[in-house]
Design an enzyme around this catalytic site. Structure first.
Site, mmCIF file in Angstrom:
data_model
loop_
_atom_site.group_PDB
_atom_site.id
_atom_site.type_symbol
_atom_site.label_atom_id
_atom_site.label_comp_id
_atom_site.label_asym_id
_atom_site.label_seq_id
_atom_site.Cartn_x
_atom_site.Cartn_y
_atom_site.Cartn_z
ATOM 1 N N GLY A 143 -37.012 -2.215 32.252
ATOM 2 C CA GLY A 143 -36.900 -3.103 33.408
ATOM 3 C C GLY A 143 -37.149 -2.342 34.694
ATOM 4 O O GLY A 143 -38.186 -1.700 34.865
ATOM 5 N N ASP A 144 -36.177 -2.385 35.598
ATOM 6 C CA ASP A 144 -36.297 -1.654 36.865
ATOM 7 C C ASP A 144 -35.325 -0.472 36.887
ATOM 8 O O ASP A 144 -34.810 -0.100 37.931
ATOM 9 C CB ASP A 144 -36.027 -2.586 38.051
ATOM 10 C CG ASP A 144 -34.655 -3.232 37.984
ATOM 11 O OD1 ASP A 144 -33.999 -3.102 36.934
ATOM 12 O OD2 ASP A 144 -34.240 -3.856 38.979
ATOM 13 N N GLU A 145 -35.093 0.113 35.717
ATOM 14 C CA GLU A 145 -34.157 1.232 35.598
ATOM 15 C C GLU A 145 -34.896 2.503 35.173
ATOM 16 O O GLU A 145 -35.804 2.456 34.337
ATOM 17 C CB GLU A 145 -33.059 0.907 34.580
ATOM 18 C CG GLU A 145 -32.183 -0.265 34.997
ATOM 19 C CD GLU A 145 -31.210 -0.678 33.914
ATOM 20 O OE1 GLU A 145 -30.113 -1.161 34.254
ATOM 21 O OE2 GLU A 145 -31.554 -0.532 32.721
#
Length: 260
Positions: free
Chosen positions: A72-74
């Protein structure tokens, strides 16, 4: 690099650190409000932002360090072979500062911030899974501070997570174990000094932890969905206790009851 490669490199660096006595930093980085980029510009624009962020992070670290995509955005960032925690603080600040300049996508500026959690080998764990888990715990602490923050893991932070998990499990059995009870707080008319009602207050006395503050267990009940059966128990118990009071004093209870 993906999570699998990150873990493989971390395992190798841990083996080296055991021999040379050096420290390893594991950062868990989560972009704040990244969903707004996908929602406004589409996933293709979001991919551009993710790549730009990764490039900025990679520019902040050395060749022997690793920046990887967790999902994801990690991101996961691994800083190896350093001697003082102060050095890790400097790199963490550098990573945070790298996002200060907006990212341009199709002539649109996006200001991206991040919440960063940091765990240090060997203090916060001696294997990849534990280090990543504790960095994740610290990241959520950074989120709770208001986002766009960096937080280093601490013993208290780890203990709080364990305690929260235990309390959550115990809350499921609180009614069954008769640990919940009610206290009634009188409502006073300030002009006449008369009691005009009562506020029913829920309390929890746990066998292991003693009295648990409502500020602690009410959010747990809401998160787990236990707030519904507990709420019904409160209504039922108040009605039963009012009925008992009527019998004991042979008087109809006319005060309104307030449920906060």
């Amino acid at each position: 690099p993906n999570k699998k490669l990150f873990i493989n490199r971390l395992e190798q660096n841990i083996s080296l650190a055991k021999r040379n006595g050096k420290l390893i930093g594991t950062m868990f980085v989560d972009l704040d409000s990244f969903k707004s980029v996908n929602d406004t510009m589409g996933h293709s624009a979001g991919d551009i932002v993710l790549k730009s962020v990764a490039e900025r992070f990679a520019f902040c670290v050395r060749k022997e360090d690793t920046v990887s995509r967790f999902g994801g955005d990690e991101y996961l960032v691994q800083i190896c072979n350093f001697e003082k925690v102060e050095d890790l603080h400097k790199i963490t600040k550098k990573i945070m500062d790298s996002l200060q300049k907006p990212i341009m996508v199709n002539n649109v500026e996006f200001v991206i911030t991040a919440s960063v959690g940091v765990a240090v080998y060997p203090v916060d764990g001696e294997d990849p899974e534990t280090l990543i888990k504790n960095a994740d715990i610290a990241m959520y602490a950074a989120k709770n501070k208001g986002k766009n923050e960096s937080v280093f893991c601490s013993p208290k932070m780890k203990n709080d997570v364990v305690k929260k998990m235990k309390l959550t499990n115990k809350l499921y059995r609180a009614m069954e174990n008769k640990e919940l009870y009610l206290q009634y707080q009188p409502q006073i008319n300030v002009e006449t000094k008369e009691i005009i009602g009562f506020e029913a207050l829920l309390r929890w006395n746990n066998a292991e932890y003693g009295l648990i503050s409502p500020e602690v267990f009410i959010p747990l009940a809401e998160t787990t969905g236990m707030i519904v059966p507990i709420g019904l128990w409160v209504f039922k118990t108040v009605c039963e206790q009012c009925k008992e009071c009527r019998k004991a004093f042979n008087k109809i209870i006319e005060f309104p009851l307030i449920f906060p």
